[in-house]
Design a protein around this motif. Structure first.
Motif, PDB file in Angstrom:
ATOM      1  N   ALA A   1     -26.877  37.292  62.358  1.00  0.00           N
ATOM      2  CA  ALA A   1     -27.889  36.962  61.347  1.00  0.00           C
ATOM      3  C   ALA A   1     -27.633  37.760  60.071  1.00  0.00           C
ATOM      4  CB  ALA A   1     -29.286  37.273  61.897  1.00  0.00           C
ATOM      5  N   ILE A   2     -27.432  39.062  60.238  1.00  0.00           N
ATOM      6  CA  ILE A   2     -27.299  39.921  59.057  1.00  0.00           C
ATOM      7  C   ILE A   2     -26.040  39.570  58.272  1.00  0.00           C
ATOM      8  CG2 ILE A   2     -27.060  42.322  58.321  1.00  0.00           C
ATOM      9  CD1 ILE A   2     -28.674  43.110  60.788  1.00  0.00           C
ATOM     10  N   TRP A   3     -24.992  39.152  58.989  1.00  0.00           N
ATOM     11  CA  TRP A   3     -23.738  38.787  58.318  1.00  0.00           C
ATOM     12  C   TRP A   3     -23.929  37.637  57.330  1.00  0.00           C
ATOM     13  CZ3 TRP A   3     -19.525  40.887  56.907  1.00  0.00           C
ATOM     14  CH2 TRP A   3     -18.401  40.127  56.556  1.00  0.00           C
ATOM     15  N   LYS A   4     -24.984  36.822  57.541  1.00  0.00           N
ATOM     16  CA  LYS A   4     -25.233  35.711  56.618  1.00  0.00           C
ATOM     17  C   LYS A   4     -25.857  36.204  55.313  1.00  0.00           C
ATOM     18  CE  LYS A   4     -23.909  33.035  60.040  1.00  0.00           C
ATOM     19  NZ  LYS A   4     -24.018  33.869  61.226  1.00  0.00           N
ATOM     20  N   GLY A   5     -26.142  37.502  55.244  1.00  0.00           N
ATOM     21  CA  GLY A   5     -26.699  38.055  54.017  1.00  0.00           C
ATOM     22  C   GLY A   5     -28.171  37.725  53.817  1.00  0.00           C
ATOM     23  N   ARG A   6     -28.825  37.258  54.871  1.00  0.00           N
ATOM     24  CA  ARG A   6     -30.253  36.937  54.763  1.00  0.00           C
ATOM     25  C   ARG A   6     -31.068  38.132  55.263  1.00  0.00           C
ATOM     26  NH1 ARG A   6     -30.327  33.868  51.330  1.00  0.00           N
ATOM     27  NH2 ARG A   6     -32.419  33.195  51.861  1.00  0.00           N
ATOM     28  N   PRO A   7     -32.304  38.298  54.758  1.00  0.00           N
ATOM     29  CA  PRO A   7     -33.119  39.418  55.249  1.00  0.00           C
ATOM     30  C   PRO A   7     -33.464  39.266  56.722  1.00  0.00           C
ATOM     31  CG  PRO A   7     -34.391  38.007  53.769  1.00  0.00           C
ATOM     32  CD  PRO A   7     -32.975  37.522  53.706  1.00  0.00           C
ATOM     33  N   PHE A   8     -33.471  40.385  57.417  1.00  0.00           N
ATOM     34  CA  PHE A   8     -33.594  40.375  58.872  1.00  0.00           C
ATOM     35  C   PHE A   8     -34.749  41.269  59.320  1.00  0.00           C
ATOM     36  CE2 PHE A   8     -32.790  42.436  62.903  1.00  0.00           C
ATOM     37  CZ  PHE A   8     -32.565  41.338  63.723  1.00  0.00           C
ATOM     38  N   ILE A   9     -35.473  40.796  60.337  1.00  0.00           N
ATOM     39  CA  ILE A   9     -36.526  41.599  60.975  1.00  0.00           C
ATOM     40  C   ILE A   9     -36.270  41.582  62.472  1.00  0.00           C
ATOM     41  CG2 ILE A   9     -39.004  41.802  61.440  1.00  0.00           C
ATOM     42  CD1 ILE A   9     -39.508  40.239  58.846  1.00  0.00           C
ATOM     43  N   GLY A  10     -36.221  42.760  63.089  1.00  0.00           N
ATOM     44  CA  GLY A  10     -35.936  42.793  64.520  1.00  0.00           C
ATOM     45  C   GLY A  10     -36.836  43.749  65.270  1.00  0.00           C
ATOM     46  N   GLY A  11     -36.966  43.530  66.562  1.00  0.00           N
ATOM     47  CA  GLY A  11     -37.689  44.457  67.431  1.00  0.00           C
ATOM     48  C   GLY A  11     -36.976  45.810  67.436  1.00  0.00           C
ATOM     49  N   ASN A  12     -37.766  46.870  67.486  1.00  0.00           N
ATOM     50  CA  ASN A  12     -37.191  48.224  67.429  1.00  0.00           C
ATOM     51  C   ASN A  12     -36.777  48.661  68.837  1.00  0.00           C
ATOM     52  OD1 ASN A  12     -36.428  50.695  66.528  1.00  0.00           O
ATOM     53  ND2 ASN A  12     -38.518  51.468  66.213  1.00  0.00           N
ATOM     54  N   VAL A  13     -35.847  47.927  69.437  1.00  0.00           N
ATOM     55  CA  VAL A  13     -35.457  48.208  70.826  1.00  0.00           C
ATOM     56  C   VAL A  13     -33.953  48.051  71.009  1.00  0.00           C
ATOM     57  CG1 VAL A  13     -37.651  47.423  71.827  1.00  0.00           C
ATOM     58  CG2 VAL A  13     -35.800  45.775  71.510  1.00  0.00           C
ATOM     59  N   GLY A  14     -33.446  48.699  72.031  1.00  0.00           N
ATOM     60  CA  GLY A  14     -32.060  48.522  72.460  1.00  0.00           C
ATOM     61  C   GLY A  14     -31.074  48.700  71.319  1.00  0.00           C
ATOM     62  N   GLY A  15     -30.136  47.751  71.218  1.00  0.00           N
ATOM     63  CA  GLY A  15     -29.077  47.860  70.220  1.00  0.00           C
ATOM     64  C   GLY A  15     -29.488  47.431  68.824  1.00  0.00           C
ATOM     65  N   ILE A  16     -30.732  46.977  68.647  1.00  0.00           N
ATOM     66  CA  ILE A  16     -31.112  46.461  67.326  1.00  0.00           C
ATOM     67  C   ILE A  16     -31.121  47.571  66.259  1.00  0.00           C
ATOM     68  CG2 ILE A  16     -32.846  45.175  66.016  1.00  0.00           C
ATOM     69  CD1 ILE A  16     -33.461  43.578  68.530  1.00  0.00           C
ATOM     70  N   PRO A  17     -31.707  48.762  66.545  1.00  0.00           N
ATOM     71  CA  PRO A  17     -31.685  49.812  65.518  1.00  0.00           C
ATOM     72  C   PRO A  17     -30.283  50.308  65.150  1.00  0.00           C
ATOM     73  CG  PRO A  17     -33.223  50.389  67.296  1.00  0.00           C
ATOM     74  CD  PRO A  17     -32.512  49.151  67.727  1.00  0.00           C
ATOM     75  N   LEU A  18     -29.298  50.108  66.031  1.00  0.00           N
ATOM     76  CA  LEU A  18     -27.918  50.435  65.652  1.00  0.00           C
ATOM     77  C   LEU A  18     -27.461  49.590  64.471  1.00  0.00           C
ATOM     78  CD1 LEU A  18     -25.558  50.304  68.802  1.00  0.00           C
ATOM     79  CD2 LEU A  18     -26.076  52.277  67.381  1.00  0.00           C
ATOM     80  N   GLN A  19     -27.984  48.375  64.416  1.00  0.00           N
ATOM     81  CA  GLN A  19     -27.485  47.388  63.464  1.00  0.00           C
ATOM     82  C   GLN A  19     -28.318  47.298  62.193  1.00  0.00           C
ATOM     83  OE1 GLN A  19     -26.112  43.682  65.674  1.00  0.00           O
ATOM     84  NE2 GLN A  19     -27.242  44.687  67.304  1.00  0.00           N
ATOM     85  N   VAL A  20     -29.530  47.859  62.248  1.00  0.00           N
ATOM     86  CA  VAL A  20     -30.457  47.731  61.118  1.00  0.00           C
ATOM     87  C   VAL A  20     -31.097  49.068  60.825  1.00  0.00           C
ATOM     88  CG1 VAL A  20     -32.540  46.592  60.288  1.00  0.00           C
ATOM     89  CG2 VAL A  20     -31.103  45.453  61.971  1.00  0.00           C
TER      90      VAL A  20
END
Ligand code: UDP
Length: 418
Positions: free
Chosen positions: A329-348
């Motif tokens: 999702a982030i690679w598309k350059g669009r704004p992203f919102i994710g759950g604060n769990v697991g591997g998501i905070p590594l990426q955002v």
């Protein structure tokens, strides 16, 4: 009985303009002494989910740099996949453990597949718990063994991990996405290596805004109105019901908003259809909620189009091993919102390259902020994309594997006999 998977071809040189010359050269230097080494990847499915997604890219690139690589899928029937689905859930913290009978089924299929696995590999790379007993059962079939864990083992059901541990702990090399996922008691070398996405795969390659909106329009999206979107399997931990609830809160303020829930169904996921139906029921006939899956012809290009077209991309997971969909999702350059769990905070990084949220309300709040302030969305999207470029594209992942193979096989060791 193990099924070889037909893979396409990819050229590492095509990635130079995206990740830079230094990384490409580093990969080539690591690969040169490994030329001709026989490597087999063993996984449970070649269809759906993150593991197959990764292997369709990684295996061709390993071949391109000179390794002799195959990918084989283990044989299993419904009883096996029922047991491994339970195991998967229990290892990620679900209370229900496997019965003795489930464990016997798991061992039985592992024994069958271990027997059928050919001998003579330099490296056998076993993915996830489904085929994890292979090393224990037939260590002589490869010189080096690697276990790649793709799931979140931070809070496993203690009985389940206790039963699995004897099969995984002795792998000479293992890989986990994050330190928190490494179970106590591992005795080989543990590597912390997150996965990556392929920026040149149809799912992630650059798509013009015109093409993206043209594709979305064919699925009934009104491309002149705002759209939010989540791409993921229909699974309780991906929380599509929570996304619908957040969308409803947003819609109270911005009536024109639409939601697309795009989810593929995996062949090893018997629960998927039940949850898909539960999601449809929760949408309750709202014409602005579009629930699509790969059986409605939604493939990689369509996922790309939906992500490229969205005003906000969401991954509201309540548990997530890594979450390839996040980098996609982030690679598309669009704004992203994710759950604060697991591997998501590594990426955002929260507030810098996207937003991290802990609840339906926060998810709705951040969505509204972005929809009301397109400049904010652009900035988040731009910074996010640069972070993914540095950390989460396949050439980096390939380099990390080559380092592990080098360590595993040792300097000057002889290749396995053909
Ligand atoms: N995926 C897809 N189509 C869909 C839903 C998911 O191609 O409709 C892909 C998604 O793009 C990603 C993978 O399946 O590459 C899912 O990996 P992730 O790590 O996000 O989650 P997992 O399903 O392995 O838990």
């Amino acid at each position: 009985m193990l099924q070889p998977v037909a893979i396409g071809s990819k050229l590492l040189s095509d990635y130079t303009h995206i990740v830079g010359r230094d990384l490409i050269e580093e990969v080539r230097e690591l690969a040169a002494p490994l030329e001709g080494r026989k490597v087999v990847h063993v996984s449970a499915t070649a269809f759906g989910g993150g593991v197959s997604e990764i292997l369709y890219t990684l295996v061709p690139l390993m071949k391109d740099v000179g390794l002799d690589v195959e990918w084989q899928v283990i044989y299993g029937r419904e009883e096996f996949f029922n047991a491994t689905k339970l195991m998967h859930n229990a290892l990620q913290g679900a209370p229900e453990d496997l019965t003795e009978e489930h464990w016997a089924t798991w061992r039985h299929y592992n024994e069958m597949n271990a027997r059928e696995l050919a001998s003579g590999w330099d490296v056998a790379l076993i993915h996830d718990p489904q085929p994890a007993a292979m090393y224990h059962l037939v260590p002589e079939k490869a010189k080096g063994w690697v276990w790649r864990c793709h799931i979140d083992l931070s809070t496993p059901n203690p009985d389940t991990i206790g039963q699995l541990l004897p099969y995984i702990r002795d792998y000479p090399q293992s890989l986990f996405h994050m330190p928190a996922y490494v179970p106590g008691g591992m005795s080989g070398t543990v590597n912390i290596v997150p996965p990556a996405i392929d920026p040149l795969a149809p799912k992630n390659m650059a798509l013009s805004p015109e093409d993206a909106s043209y594709v979305c329009a064919q699925f009934g999206i009104d491309v002149d109105r705002p759209m939010i979107c989540q791409v993921s399997r229909f699974d309780p931990w991906k929380d599509p019901l929570g996304v619908i609830d957040a969308y409803r809160l947003v819609k109270e303020e911005i009536a024109s908003v639409q939601l697309a829930l795009v989810g593929s169904m995996a062949s090893d996921d018997p629960e998927g259809w039940d949850y898909f139906n539960a999601t449809i029921a929760h949408a309750d006939g709202d014409p602005d909620i579009h629930i699509l899956n790969n059986f409605n012809n939604v493939g990689a290009i369509e996922v790309n189009a939906f992500q490229s077209q969205s005003d906000v991309l969401i991954q509201k997971s309540t548990r997530e091993g890594f979450g390839l969909t996040v980098s996609e999702a982030i690679w598309k350059g669009r704004p992203f919102i994710g759950g604060n769990v697991g591997g998501i905070p590594l990426q955002v990084e929260d507030g810098v390259s996207g937003f991290l949220v802990d609840s339906v309300e926060m998810c709705a709040q951040r969505t509204l902020e972005i929809l009301r302030d397109p400049e904010l969305g652009k900035q988040l999207g731009r910074r996010g994309k640069e972070h993914v470029r540095k950390e989460f594209l396949t050439p980096r992942y390939l380099r990390d594997y080559l380092r592990i193979f080098t360590e595993l096989l040792g300097e000057g060791s002889q290749p396995a006999a053909a």
